[in-house]
Scaffold this motif. Structure first.
Motif, short mmCIF file in Angstrom:
data_model
loop_
_atom_site.label_atom_id
_atom_site.label_comp_id
_atom_site.label_asym_id
_atom_site.label_seq_id
_atom_site.Cartn_x
_atom_site.Cartn_y
_atom_site.Cartn_z
N MET A 121 11.92 33.69 -40.88
CA MET A 121 11.92 34.97 -40.17
C MET A 121 13.34 35.49 -39.98
SD MET A 121 8.92 34.84 -37.31
CE MET A 121 9.78 33.64 -36.29
N VAL A 122 14.27 34.60 -39.62
CA VAL A 122 15.64 35.03 -39.39
C VAL A 122 16.28 35.51 -40.69
CG1 VAL A 122 17.94 34.30 -38.63
CG2 VAL A 122 15.91 33.50 -37.41
N ARG A 123 16.02 34.83 -41.79
CA ARG A 123 16.55 35.28 -43.07
C ARG A 123 16.01 36.66 -43.43
NH1 ARG A 123 15.51 29.91 -44.63
NH2 ARG A 123 13.62 30.56 -45.74
N ALA A 124 14.75 36.93 -43.09
CA ALA A 124 14.14 38.22 -43.41
C ALA A 124 14.62 39.33 -42.48
CB ALA A 124 12.62 38.10 -43.34
N ASP A 125 15.01 38.95 -41.25
CA ASP A 125 15.40 39.96 -40.26
C ASP A 125 16.54 39.42 -39.40
OD1 ASP A 125 15.55 42.01 -38.42
OD2 ASP A 125 13.81 41.32 -37.26
N PRO A 126 17.78 39.41 -39.91
CA PRO A 126 18.90 38.84 -39.17
C PRO A 126 19.55 39.79 -38.16
CG PRO A 126 19.63 39.53 -41.34
CD PRO A 126 18.15 39.81 -41.28
N ASP A 127 18.99 40.97 -37.98
CA ASP A 127 19.55 41.94 -37.02
C ASP A 127 19.68 41.26 -35.65
OD1 ASP A 127 20.20 44.02 -35.34
OD2 ASP A 127 18.63 45.36 -36.04
N PRO A 128 20.90 41.19 -35.07
CA PRO A 128 21.07 40.49 -33.79
C PRO A 128 20.58 41.26 -32.58
CG PRO A 128 23.14 41.45 -34.51
CD PRO A 128 22.17 41.68 -35.63
N ASP A 129 20.13 42.47 -32.76
CA ASP A 129 19.65 43.29 -31.64
C ASP A 129 18.26 42.82 -31.23
OD1 ASP A 129 19.32 45.23 -29.71
OD2 ASP A 129 18.81 46.82 -31.14
N LYS A 130 18.20 41.67 -30.59
CA LYS A 130 16.92 41.06 -30.22
C LYS A 130 16.86 40.82 -28.71
CE LYS A 130 15.16 40.40 -34.39
NZ LYS A 130 16.17 41.15 -35.17
N VAL A 131 15.67 41.10 -28.14
CA VAL A 131 15.39 40.77 -26.74
C VAL A 131 14.39 39.62 -26.75
CG1 VAL A 131 14.46 41.55 -24.54
CG2 VAL A 131 15.82 43.11 -25.94
N ILE A 132 14.79 38.50 -26.16
CA ILE A 132 13.97 37.29 -26.14
C ILE A 132 13.49 37.07 -24.71
CG2 ILE A 132 13.97 34.79 -26.55
CD1 ILE A 132 16.70 35.59 -28.24
N MET A 133 12.18 36.92 -24.51
CA MET A 133 11.65 36.57 -23.20
C MET A 133 10.89 35.26 -23.33
SD MET A 133 9.25 38.62 -20.39
CE MET A 133 10.31 40.05 -20.34
N ASN A 134 11.34 34.29 -22.57
CA ASN A 134 10.77 32.94 -22.62
C ASN A 134 10.10 32.66 -21.28
OD1 ASN A 134 10.17 30.27 -23.06
ND2 ASN A 134 12.24 29.66 -23.62
N VAL A 135 8.78 32.73 -21.26
CA VAL A 135 8.01 32.55 -20.03
C VAL A 135 7.59 31.09 -19.91
CG1 VAL A 135 5.96 33.24 -18.73
CG2 VAL A 135 7.17 34.92 -20.15
N GLY A 136 8.02 30.44 -18.84
CA GLY A 136 7.83 29.01 -18.71
C GLY A 136 8.89 28.28 -19.50
N CYS A 137 10.14 28.73 -19.35
CA CYS A 137 11.22 28.26 -20.24
C CYS A 137 11.66 26.85 -19.91
CB CYS A 137 12.40 29.21 -20.18
SG CYS A 137 13.28 29.22 -18.62
N ASN A 138 11.29 26.33 -18.75
CA ASN A 138 11.63 24.97 -18.34
C ASN A 138 13.13 24.72 -18.48
OD1 ASN A 138 11.43 21.68 -18.73
ND2 ASN A 138 9.92 22.51 -17.31
N LYS A 139 13.55 23.87 -19.39
CA LYS A 139 14.95 23.45 -19.45
C LYS A 139 15.82 24.34 -20.35
CE LYS A 139 13.26 19.35 -20.33
NZ LYS A 139 11.90 19.36 -19.76
#
Length: 229
Positions: A33-51
């Motif tokens: 996926m990263v190779r196909a779309d390396p655009d760094p303009d990403k918003v990541i939401m990790n619900v229950g991210c623990n550590k």
């Protein structure tokens, strides 16, 4: 995922679901996926991210500046290992000409774990000020138990577990514990947090809430319109 995705990226269901159906996906599909779309303009939401290992890993995957480092985070979390083994040798993303940088919101219900996350962020030199000054995005933490519907001031009971414990959850199991072992945690939804923080979108949504995942997704109606992964 549609069958063409597997054939084009040469992936198997094992890459997605993990060996033996462990739920620990291998890195092949993520790297594709990263190779196909390396655009760094990403918003990541990790619900229950623990550590926080997954949040750091996703930041590093789209980091064009070499700021985020999962190996450093893992070493500082040596006493609190991730449930799924993670490859700390994350490939540098393909070059992409952009002034943008990835950002990650780590949502966690356990106050002891949130405190641990903030301490490790400080030790790693990943404060919001430091990462913003480096034009490398940011990593923020939000103390909430996530569900589908929540009004301001709503709370739920949680087991007051130690930092990094994976099995704590809200609801019935918490009510069976002695009151001294319970804690009141504010409720929230993905959409409410997204709007409160002024996030224009969510590209990557990770949900691991020990049984509340369907409710979390029902509370992410707006966010899911933009979610790509």
């Amino acid at each position: 995922l549609p069958q063409p995705f597997f054939s084009v990226c040469k992936l198997s269901h094992v890459d997605i679901l993990g060996p033996g159906g462990t739920g620990c996906p291998q890195d092949a599909w993520v790297n594709a996926m990263v190779r196909a779309d390396p655009d760094p303009d990403k918003v990541i939401m990790n619900v229950g991210c623990n550590k926080g290992h997954d949040s750091i890993a996703w930041l590093q995957r789209f980091d064009q500046r070499g700021f985020w480092n999962l190996r450093k985070w893992t070493s500082l979390m040596a006493d609190h290992r991730a449930v799924c083994p993670l490859d700390t040798q994350i490939r540098k993303p393909p070059p992409f000409n952009s002034s943008k940088a990835p950002v990650a919101l780590c949502v966690e219900a356990m106050p002891a774990t949130v405190h641990l996350l903030k301490e490790v962020r400080k030790l790693a030199g990943y404060s919001v000020k430091s990462s913003t000054e480096a034009n490398a995005g940011w990593l923020k933490f939000w103390w909430r138990a996530m569900t589908d519907v929540a009004k301001p001031g709503d709370t739920t009971e949680f087991i007051n577990a130690s930092a990094g414990q994976e099995s704590a959850r809200m609801g019935l199991k918490a009510s069976y514990r002695p009151k001294a072992h319970r804690i009141s945690v504010p409720l929230g939804t993905v959409d409410t947090i997204m709007h409160n923080l002024g996030l224009p979108k969510v590209d990557i949504l990770i949900v691991d809430t020990e049984g509340a995942d369907p409710a979390v997704l029902r509370g992410a109606e707006d966010a899911l319109r933009s979610v790509r992964y």
